[in-house]
Design an enzyme around this catalytic site. Structure first.
Site: not given
Length: 876
Positions: A329, A600, A604
């Site tokens: 990410d 995070d 996700d």
């Protein structure tokens, strides 16, 4: 399914059979029965006995239980300690595995806890406060700054509304929201400005909304569903251990059966042959292997904790060792998750401080100091303006005393401006305005040439993926009686542009370079804008020449087979949904890659769960992400992943060394008994009790010492191994075979010399020499197993203190049963002559000499192999 963002507010109310005054109490009760409570569903947990039985189905566990029973039976019940240790190993492994099965349940619980506890709802036209669980589709709710959104909602009315959706979409900054008209049906989730999503937070303004979806029908509910549907897959290490378990079980049963059958055909004593076969089975099965692997992994976990990575599942560290792709990410993982002003431009000299002053005062962020470091709270964009001003010596707190605010026009998503009015120290008032540069410039007194300069500079900053704000002002003598946009926000003097971004972490670029050197492909997957994502990826080196970027909208039109075929061409994925992240992870897995996924946000979690190893952020990560992950990075540092990869490769290498040592030695034991039986030796070279003792001395401490071997240099210059690659590939099986044969032949040679060749020979002396040679041979062979290629002299004899201690303890234990008279009686050994001891020492040291010569030969014929392999992996 209705797409609420593609409906007008009026259509949404009609579809939900609701109105501006909300639902009646009776209708809400009926809908609560029909739709169920506004909470997330949970999978029914298995009972403890069922989970325990599931653990005992593991092949290695079954082999261990059989080994414990055989060990206890063969010793007539006297060797209960060995059996107790084996059963203890089974219990510890089961407890560890059971404790880790709760990760998905904990992730779902964390999702449930993200639901708002209460909400302000219009029922029967009256605003009441209700538990969020009682919300139903069609309810009209009121939200203000600081509220947690309790359900997916269509906005009906809004004023200055912003929401933090980073946990759901990956958007790094709060998003402007409003009661907009219908949006295109294919609008990505992150750009649906007329919706508020459950589990996000209102950061500014207020809104009236109609609840469109509750519970499992919300976007966060879809994520929860994906977490429940995810089936846990075995790690590469677990697959290899299963392979070894089946192979060893089959071979041991075959060998024992053959030895027992041949012995009977030769007319040997039935009980003697049976005890020998059973003892050989106990010695041949490395029952300490699961414990050794668990201890090696636990030590690796301990080392990783010191490097700021908390591993939730023991095999996870080893899995990283064969990771070929790291899907990361962007927000908070590769970047600092903090908006920062990185570019300031003013059309006139000397107005930089003026631009900073306007940026600091025209907003609501607060400034405090921690020593000499400014600490800013509030809207991330406004906090970035206050911080950059403070670092330049423009203190907002002092400015507020000199320039007190007398009025304001809040930010509006349609107007795209915010205005504050301040008293000037010398009298009069100053109007300060910040907002979208193109809108602001049209309200300023600027010539056409100056406007072109402003537009050009704005486009240049935007091209660097910066979020750009313009600042302007005008001085007035009187406080405007009506603070409205039309009267105040015109005739302004343009001051400058401030470009900001969520900057990359400074250490990540180096970590990305290490990934490429190790043959690991880093990939960015983010909910942010494509332009921003590509700019950050290029700065970090993730996006290189020839790499392409893809958006979630592009993915919607790309079939999964096509994505699997083309996945290696894309380095950046932007504006993606949780479903897209899952597709990307699975596409790489379909290409045979072991995939690590960092993240995070709540969005996700499904990809973290689906990846071979999920790495959540400990500081900025949500509880949902941490619950779904296998590993948590306490410093939110992408660079820690590289450390974990190195640690994982070292752990796998050490496990392989322990297996190498154990199996090659066990082959030697099996060969000794097998050849002695086939060659019709009058007595077995090794007694059953000697085989059990040998198992105790050589199968424990030396193997554990190999498990703590320091990571060999250059491990990160090699390409990752393939997940499906057999443990016995690349000549490993051949090395086991010839080294095991060597150990077995040396043992038989000692027996023949002691029984029939040396002075004072006897069958008892031959048995003792074989027993001594086999034990010492295995203890010396542990040093050979420390590296497949490096010489023990290059590694350093003292570089692994645990190995030296294990060797000395093993020598002491063996000398005790060979030299102490009471123990000689128990273990059927006799005293040996100095010449016999010399022969034993020479034979025991032979593996060291032979292995060193073999390693030297291989090193001379494989120059540059690691470098060439890594370069080939990078090209792929």
């Amino acid at each position: 399914m209705i797409q609420w963002h593609a409906c007008s507010a009026k259509q949404a109310l009609e579809e939900l059979r609701s109105g501006p005054g909300g639902l009646t109490g009776a209708e809400a009760a009926r809908r609560l029965v029909a739709h169920g409570p506004n909470r997330l569903a949970r999978k029914k947990d298995k009972s403890f006995p069922a989970r325990l039985l599931g653990q005992l189905k593991d092949p290695m566990i079954l082999v261990l239980l059989v080994a414990a029973a055989l060990s206890l039976w063969a010793s007539g019940g006297e060797d209960w300690l060995d059996a107790a240790i084996i059963l203890g190993i089974v219990a510890v492994n089961a407890i560890i595995s059971l404790s880790q099965e709760d990760s998905a349940r904990k992730a779902l619980e964390a999702l449930s806890q993200m639901s708002a506890p209460a909400a302000h709802v219009l029922r029967d036209g009256v605003l009441v406060r209700l538990e969020a669980e009682k919300l139903v589709p069609g309810d009209v709710i009121r939200l203000e700054a600081g509220d947690l959104v309790p359900a997916d909602c269509r906005i009906l009315e809004a004023a200055g509304l912003q929401a933090d959706e980073s946990a759901m979409t990956g958007e790094s900054a709060p998003v402007n929201k409003g009661a907009l008209g219908p949006l295109p049906a294919d609008t990505p989730l992150a750009e649906r400005r007329n919706l508020l999503l459950s589990a996000t937070v209102v950061t500014r303004g207020r809104a009236t909304c109609v609840v469109a979806a509750t519970g499992m029908d919300t976007e966060v509910g879809h994520i929860a569903g994906m977490l429940m549907d995810k089936v846990e897959s075995e790690t590469p290490l677990q697959e290899k251990m299963g392979e070894i378990s089946k192979t060893l079980s089959f071979l041991c049963l075959c060998v024992c059966a053959v030895m027992f059958g041949v012995g009977l055909l030769q007319g040997r004593d039935l009980l003697e042959m049976f005890l020998t076969a059973v003892s050989l089975a106990v010695a041949a099965i490395p029952e300490g292997l699961p414990a050794i692997i668990s201890i090696v992994l636990a030590l690796g976990v301990s080392r990783m904790a010191k490097r700021r990575a908390i591993v939730k599942k023991l095999p996870a560290v080893e899995t990283l060792g064969c990771a070929g792709v790291v899907c990361s990410d962007k927000t908070g993982t590769l970047t600092q998750n903090k908006m920062t002003v990185v570019d300031i431009w003013t059309p006139r000299q000397g107005e930089r401080d003026l631009a900073l002053t306007i940026g600091a005062l025209c907003g609501d962020a607060q400034l405090s100091w921690k020593g000499n470091t400014p600490v800013c709270t509030g809207d991330p964009t406004e906090a970035a303006l206050v911080e950059v001003a403070a670092r330049a010596g423009v203190d907002r707190n002092k400015l507020e005393e000199e320039w007190p605010r007398k009025g304001e026009i809040p930010f509006d998503s349609e107007r795209k401006l915010m205005t504050t009015v301040h008293s000037k120290p010398g009298g009069g008032y100053r109007v300060m305005v910040k907002g979208a540069p193109d809108v602001l410039a049209r309200r300023c007194r600027v010539e056409e040439s100056a406007l072109r300069r402003i537009t050009s500079r704005n486009e240049a900053m935007a091209g660097k993926a910066l979020r750009v704000l313009g600042v302007a002002y005008k001085d007035v003598d009187m406080l405007p009686p009506n603070l409205d946009s039309a009267g105040v926000e015109k005739g302004l003097t343009f001051v400058g542009l401030l470009g900001m971004m969520d900057p990359p972490r400074p250490e990540v670029k180096r970590a990305v370079e290490q990934c490429y050197r190790a043959g690991v492909r880093p990939v960015m997957i983010t909910g942010d804008h494509k332009l921003t994502a590509v700019a950050v990826a290029r700065e970090l080196g993730i996006c290189r020449a020839g790499d392409r970027a893809l958006t979630g909208e592009d993915l919607d039109f790309l079939p999964q087979p096509a994505l699997e075929e083309e996945v290696d061409k894309f380095a950046v994925y932007a504006r993606v949904s949780p479903e897209h992240k899952l597709r990307i992870v699975k596409a790489w897995q379909a290409r045979g890659k072991v995939v690590a996924m960092t993240g995070d946000g709540t969005n996700d979690a499904p990809a973290l769960k689906a990846a071979d190893i999920g790495c959540a952020m400990g500081k900025s990560g949500t509880d949902v992400a941490r619950g779904a992950a296998d590993m948590i990075l306490t410093d939110d540092n992408f660079a820690t992943i590289v450390s974990a990869v190195e640690e994982g490769r070292g752990i796998y290498a050490n496990i392989k060394k322990a297996i190498h040592y154990l199996l090659s030695c066990n082959i030697g034991e099996i060969l000794t008994i097998a050849l002695a039986t086939l060659l019709r030796f009058p007595e077995m070279p090794l007694a059953p009790v000697q085989l059990l003792w040998l198992n105790l001395v050589t199968d424990s401490l030396p193997a554990l010492a190999l498990g703590v071997e320091p990571v060999e240099p250059g491990v990160m210059d090699q390409p990752p191994r393939q997940a499906g690659e057999s443990l016995f590939a690349h000549g490993f099986a051949l090395r086991l075979a010839w080294q095991g044969v060597m150990v077995g032949l040396l043992t038989l040679a000692a027996y023949v010399l002691g029984a029939w060749v040396l002075p004072g020979c006897s069958l008892a002396a031959g048995n003792t020499m074989a027993f001594a040679t086999l034990t010492l041979c295995q203890l010396f062979h542990a040093f050979d197993a420390r590296s497949e290629e490096a010489s023990i002299f290059k590694l350093g004899v003292t570089s692994n203190p645990a190995m030296n201690k294990a060797f000395l303890i093993g020598i002491a234990m063996q000398l005790g049963v060979l030299l102490v008279p009471p123990l000689q009686t128990v273990f059927s050994t006799v005293s040996l002559s100095p010449r016999a001891w010399g022969v034993v020492a020479g034979l025991a040291l032979t593996p060291v000499v032979v292995c060193e010569i073999t390693k030297a030969f291989h090193r001379s014929h494989k120059p540059g192999k690691r470098v060439s392999d890594t370069k080939a992996a990078l090209k792929k």
